[in-house]
Each structure stands twice: as C-alpha cells, then as structure tokens.
Design an enzyme around this catalytic site. Structure first.
Site, PDB file in Angstrom:
ATOM      1  N   TYR B 141       0.839  -1.200   0.000  1.00 54.29           N
ATOM      2  CA  TYR B 141       0.000   0.000   0.000  1.00 54.29           C
ATOM      3  C   TYR B 141       0.878   1.256   0.000  1.00 54.29           C
ATOM      4  CZ  TYR B 141      -3.180   3.675   1.487  1.00 54.29           C
ATOM      5  OH  TYR B 141      -3.881   4.847   1.556  1.00 54.29           O
ATOM      6  N   LYS B 145       1.338   3.909  -3.063  1.00 54.20           N
ATOM      7  CA  LYS B 145       0.918   5.305  -2.865  1.00 54.20           C
ATOM      8  C   LYS B 145       2.096   6.237  -3.176  1.00 54.20           C
ATOM      9  CE  LYS B 145      -2.582   6.837  -1.801  1.00 54.20           C
ATOM     10  NZ  LYS B 145      -3.728   7.134  -2.706  1.00 54.20           N
TER      11      LYS B 145
END
Lengths: 432, 340
Positions: B141, B145
């Site tokens: 994640y 990002k």
C-alpha cells in the site's frame, strides 16, 4: 533545612541539588559600596519582601539588576496598598491611580497601612525606593512609571467594581484581563526593561502578547494553587465561567460530597493555564542573556511543576500544596538554557498525561494541550532529542553512597546545632 | 475562477466529503468518477468506470471538459491483493495523468498518504516534507501510494498541468470503515485495559472534514506563485496526542472506561507478538497480535503541518475532540436503535 532533605529522601537527585545549592553555589558577586545606603536598604527590602524573586534578581547582570529590583519594589508597594482592606476605598483609589506620580515625590512615605500588612515597612521607608528610582536611567524610569500607571488604574477599577468584589472574576475573558493587570503588565514592563538595557534585542519590547502570556501563566498557577487561601480571605479569582459548570458557589468545591466535581473543575482551570505554555516557551527561546534567561525561566518551570502537582490533586481543596524544596532547587540549578527548560516542560506535561483519565470532561483537551508542548519543542528545537541534558542519572550511581553518608553527617551536625542555628534554617527559603 | 471539477473516487469516504463541500459552496460543475455508485445527486454527473482502463477516465474528462481533477481513489489499506494496489494506485494514476495532459486539464490534486515516508519501524517525530521516501517501504500500500505520488508530482508543468499531493495521516470520521471500527473492536473484545508502552508516544489523526477541506484549498491555491505546484503537503488535525488517549476518548463516547490498566513495556509486547506470529505461522491463521501492532501503538507518528498552513492556508476546521465525537455518533445511534 533538614526538613527539605527529609522531604526529598526518596528523590536522591534532589538531595544532590540541595547540597549543591547550599554548599557549592557561588554567591552573587556584586557588592554595593557601603556609602550607597539607600541602595543597600533597597536590596534589604528585596530580601524581606520577596522570597521568590530576591535571589534571581540579585543574580541578574549589572546593566539590569537595579532597574528590576526597583521595579519589583515599586510594584510591591502598590500591591501592599491594594491588598490593604483597612484603607477605605475613597482613600485607596487616588493612592492607586496616582502611585506612578508618587515616584517623583522625593521623600514620600506612607505609614497608614494596616498593622497586619507584612510589607508595611517598605511604604514607611518608601523614600529610599524613590531615591533609587530617580537614580535609574530615564528610559528605565519611563517604563516603570508607565506600567505602574496602568496597573494602579487597573487595580483601582477592580477595587471600585462592586460586582467584582462580591462575585469575583466572571468570564474567562475577565480572568485573562484581571491577570493581565496584575501580572501580564509586569511581563510587558520587564521585556521593555530588558530591551532598553541592551542585553536583549529591541524587538523583545514589542512582543507584548508573549510577555503577557508569561505573566498570565504564572498568575493563573498561583490563583489555582491559592484557592483555599484566597477563599478564606473572600477573594474569588477562579472565573465563574469555569466553576459554575460544576457548582453553584465557588466555596462548594471544597465541601464533602463534591469531590469529583472539584477535581473536574480543577482540570478545567488547569487546562486554561496550560494553553499559555507555547507562548512562554517562544518567549524564553528569544532570550539571549544568560542571567535574564534564568530570571525569566525559573518562575516558569516552577509553575509547570506546580501545575503537574496540582492536577487531579484533591489536596488543593484541603491544604496548601507546594512542590518540595529539593525539587525547587533542582529546577533552579537546571534553568540554564532553553533545551533544559523545554525538557523540564516536557517532563511535567508527561506527568500530566500519566495522571489524565478518560472520565475527565477535559481529557482530550488536556491531551491536546500537552501534545502542543511536545510539538513546540520538536519544531523549535529540532535537535532536542539528541541534546544530552545534565546527566544526573549516571553520576547518581556513583554519588548515592557519598550522598547518603553526607546526609547522615549533615543530620548529625544539624541535630547538634539545631538550637543554635535558626538563621541557617531560613537561608534556603526560596520560592515559598 | 470557475472550474469543472472531477472527483475520482467521489463515492469513497474522503471523496464524498469533498463532493459535498463543493456542492455546499455552490459549485455548479461537479463530476464524479468511481468504480461503484453509492450516491445519487441530481446536480452531479456520475461516471462509473475502472481507473485501470484509460478509455474510461479519458472519456469522462473529455466529455465533461474537466479543468480540475481531485484524485482520491485507492483500494482500502487492508486489501489483500497486491496486484490491485499496483493496478489502481500506480497504473490508474498514470491513466489519470495522461488523460489530464491529453485533455488540457489545468489542475490535479492527488490524495497521497503520510505513510509514503514510513518504513514500518522508524519514529516519525514532527516529520515534515523534507523527509525522504524510505529505501524500503513498509508494505505494498505505502509503496504504491508513494509511486503514484511521484508520478503526479513529476507530471507538474506538463502541457500546463499543475499538480500537488496531500498526505493525510490517520483519517477518521463518521462511518469510516477503518479507524473507528478498529477502536470499537478492541472494546468489544474487552481488551481496553491492556496498554503497551508508556503512552508517551504522540500520534496524529485527521478528521475527514479537515482532510476534505485541505483538498478544496489545494485546488483553489494550486499555482506556481503560491509555491504549491509540484509540492507534497502533510495534512493532519495539527494536534498530536498520546496514542492511548484517543483510544480511551473514543471508548469513553460509549461510556466505556477501562476498570484498570495493565501496562506492558513495549519489549514485552514484542516478545508476545513474536510468539503469536510464530503460532499463526504454524497454524496458518491470521495473527491477531503482531510486532507491527506493537510498533504501531508505541512509536511516535506525527507531522509538522506548517507547510500546509503557510502555503495552503490550511487550519483544521474541526478539532480532534469534536471530530472524535462526531465520528462516534452514527455508531452510538445504531447501538441505541438495536436496543429498541
């Protein structure tokens, strides 16, 4: 003296501090020539009227010490008149409003203070203060006169204000305003004196918001601590906006059955004081002169230590709560630079965090106020965590044996000397 | 200046708050792009599509003559599929950027995350935007990002497109699906009396409305003169608090107060967590208590948001206490309804 050691018996680093303070601290070196009799008398008055400020003022650098001493004595004189309930308002009001003009009246004295006013002698011999005041540089005089004028008029307004006298401070805004008149103005005046002396930058005099916060933080802490004492003298400084959330009358807080409300009310007013801390630290971070730094910082660290002790402490409503003398002395010795002071603030905000509990109506707000202190430190002193403070712990391990034996020896010595040595007992009475 | 707004992920948690904030201030041209449709407002045009499909997003931007894009779409943190993170956060973001450039969009604001600078174990103490990306990210994640954020910031200036990235920390609010349910789960499991660490580690949170507000400000202030173009900004509530304090405050909203508190040093937590992880490795079950969790609860994780304050004019609208109250309200209401 021995009792301060006993109080600190479970805090060995305080014992070290006490010993260090008592035996190894160089006394202030300045000597007043014996022919300057009025100045000598002024410093005697300083020692008699102030236990908290006498030593820090005397350790100030030459260029500023006399001005601060006289400023202090002038305000102490004004305060003695204000406090004196034996003086009728008709007489008191003009005295307060014109006190700044009195400073130019050579030979002026005042012997109508009530017999119970502890500092009445200062007014009886006020001519010596005036004489020394007139010897100060003109710019110093102007600041002292300006602040005395504002404070005298503020005090007179409060003295005449029937509602204030009957009900005390009402809103939080009133609370700030009252503290501004009695303490914030002192902060503002001091900043001007520092700037004029040349020991601090000229801009410091313009930071009136920060200077005011310095005074407010101290004054609010005193007002919180002195709840019981003030109430017994029918003085009501806790703002109604705060206590009316919990009780119908300020005096109810100390009554049995109101314990939880009293503690919650205490948190609310402590939170009100905590919010000044970032301003106070910002102010201290601007100070350059070492002696001025200690002078400003010592009362501030005493205040945060006191607030941490008062927080969640029901004894506020039953007795006088004070920090241990050993703790006081330890803090005084540490107040050398902004990193030390910031770490002291962080230490005590952590004490508050540990005492905070989620049943408190201000739980989250107190938590946020403490977070702000931490973030101030990390933002303005980014290397604070790599800064190594005076490592008392490591030295401690080696010193504990020495201290305990020194303590025992001292106690024995003291017991033998006790009936002879009344003077010595008082010598450490700073910050009472 | 009148913009034609596109909110990608406008049916999501943060996206929806942005949409409502824009409607509230009287914007007349608002378009939403999302993979699902949860809200049906008559004043908003809605495109349902897949970000990983360039044509879907390109068509939307072209048809609606979009001038300002706010890209909030991302799979939830706890999503299992690594592939999905790459597909949405990186490939999807690439598609958004290309479509913006090809259609002459002027502004692109990207919802990044404060975790793009987090390596999974270091303390984040008053961290500001000068902090570099870690060499190794904590998880996919964070990695995706960060990759998406880099793409967005690098696109600044191409064909007149101005971009910036916002890095909120710990977004929570009414009906959020990550923060508040996590707090409530601990309460329901009766674990509120356990405290790992000494509760002297400060942690930042962001109330969702403040997060949305920062996005609106970012679109408004996105320009070269404001020194906002090509920049990343940490966004928080600006009031770090000790980790366990917010937990206990949230539990207190449900009138739950731990009867007593058992404090464990974090070293002890690590030992227990290691055993738990080993046990779960053997049994093949998801571990309930991990070393990451110990770290999550015992390290500092807060940011200096002065850059957002100075350049975006950002100041939180709702403070942490009020935000936490509002966030709990829907859950309290639903508990009350269940009782009836």
């Amino acid at each position: 003296m021995a009792s301060s050691f006993l109080q600190s018996i479970f805090h060995p680093n305080e014992i070290v501090a006490l010993i260090q303070y008592k035996f190894f601290r160089p006394p202030p070196i300045h000597v007043i020539p014996p022919e300057q009799k009025t100045k000598i008398r002024c410093y005697e008055f300083l020692n008699e009227t102030s236990r908290s400020f006498a030593s820090v003022i005397q350790e100030l650098d030459d260029g500023i010490r006399d001005a601060i001493c006289i400023f202090y004595l002038v305000l102490r004189g004004l305060d003695t008149i204000e406090d004196d309930m034996s003086i009728l308002i008709e007489k008191k009001e003009p005295l307060l409003r014109n006190f700044h003009k009195t400073l130019y009246k050579k030979g002026w004295t005042f012997d109508e203070s009530g017999p119970n006013e502890k500092d009445r002698q200062l007014l009886v011999e006020f001519n010596v203060v005036i004489e020394e005041f007139l010897r100060l540089e003109r710019q110093f005089q102007d600041v002292i006169v300006d602040i005395t004028n504002k404070m005298g008029n503020g005090m007179a307004d409060y003295a005449k204000d029937a509602a204030h006298n009957k009900y005390g401070v009402m809103t939080n805004k009133d609370f700030d305003l009252y503290c501004h008149y009695v303490a914030g103005l002192v902060g503002i005046g001091l900043s001007s004196l520092f700037s004029i002396s040349g020991l601090e930058k000229p801009e410091l005099a313009n930071d009136t918001e920060l200077s005011n916060s310095m005074g407010l933080f101290l004054q609010k802490t005193n007002i919180i601590r002195d709840y019981l004492d003030d109430l017994s003298g029918n003085r009501r400084f806790w703002p109604k906006e705060i206590w009316s959330i919990y009780v119908a009358d300020l005096a109810d807080l100390k009554k049995p059955g109101y314990e939880t409300k009293a503690i919650n009310c205490l948190s609310t007013i402590i939170l009100n004081a905590l919010q000044h801390i970032p301003d106070c630290l910002t102010y201290l971070n601007k100070i350059q002169n070492r002696s001025i730094f200690s002078f400003c910082a010592i009362p501030q660290v005493m205040a945060i230590a006191t607030l941490a002790l008062l927080f969640k402490n029901y004894n506020v409503y039953t007795s006088v709560v004070k920090i241990r003398k050993g703790e006081t002395v330890k803090l005084i010795l540490k107040c050398t630079d902004i990193y030390e002071v910031a770490n002291i603030f962080r230490y005590y905000t952590r004490v508050i965090i540990q005492k905070n509990d989620s049943k408190d109506p201000n739980f989250m707000k107190i938590s946020m106020a403490c977070g702000k202190v931490e973030q101030w430190c990390q933002t303005n002193l980014p290397d604070i965590d790599s800064y190594s403070p005076q490592q008392d712990n490591d030295i401690m391990i080696f010193l504990i044996g020495f201290i305990l034996s020194a303590f025992a020896a001292y106690l024995l010595h003291y017991v033998n000397q006790e009936h002879l040595d009344y003077q010595g007992r008082e010598s450490l009475d700073v910050f009472d | 200046m009148v913009e034609n707004y596109l909110i990608i992920g406008g049916d999501g948690f943060v996206g929806r708050w942005i949409v409502e904030m824009l409607i509230k201030r009287g914007e007349t041209s608002i378009t939403v792009f999302d993979i699902v449709q949860r809200y049906f407002d008559k004043e908003i045009k809605h495109y349902q599509g897949d970000l990983s499909n360039y044509d879907d997003i390109n068509e939307c931007i072209k048809k609606e003559n979009i001038t300002a894009v706010i890209h909030t779409a991302s799979p939830p943190h706890d999503g299992k599929s690594e592939e999905l993170f790459w597909k949405v956060n990186v490939e999807g973001t690439k598609n958004v950027i290309e479509a913006c450039i090809n259609n002459g969009v002027k502004k692109l604001v990207y919802t990044s995350s404060s975790s793009v600078v987090y390596d999974g174990y270091s303390e984040l103490i008053n961290t500001d935007e000068t902090a570099p990306y870690p060499e190794k990210h904590m998880n996919v994640y964070n990695e995706t990002k960060a990759a998406g954020e880099k793409l967005v910031l690098e696109a600044n200036g191409r064909n007149g497109l101005l971009t910036c990235a916002l890095r909120p920390c710990g977004i929570f609010g009414p009906n959020d699906r990550q923060a508040i349910p996590g707090f409530i789960k601990v309460m329901e499991l009766g674990q509120t009396k356990y405290q790992i660490g000494n509760n002297e580690n400060f942690v930042d949170w962001t109330y969702v409305e403040n997060c949305a507000y920062a996005h609106v400000l970012a679109v408004d202030k996105l320009s070269v003169e404001n020194q906002t173009a090509g920049e990343a900004f940490f966004i928080t509530n600006g009031t770090p608090v000790p980790f366990w304090d917010l937990c206990r405050f949230i539990w207190a909203q449900f009138n739950h107060y731990p009867p007593y508190i058992l404090k464990f040093p974090s070293s002890f937590g690590f030992i227990i967590a290691s055993f738990a992880e080993l046990a779960s490795f053997v049994t093949g079950k998801e571990p309930g208590f991990t070393r990451f969790r110990v770290r999550f609860t015992t390290t500092n994780r807060y940011f200096n948001i002065n850059k957002a304050r100075n350049r975006l004019g950002y100041e939180p609208l709702v403070d942490l206490e009020e935000g936490a109250r509002r966030a709990c309200q829907p859950v309290i209401d639903s508990f009350n309804n269940q009782r009836k």
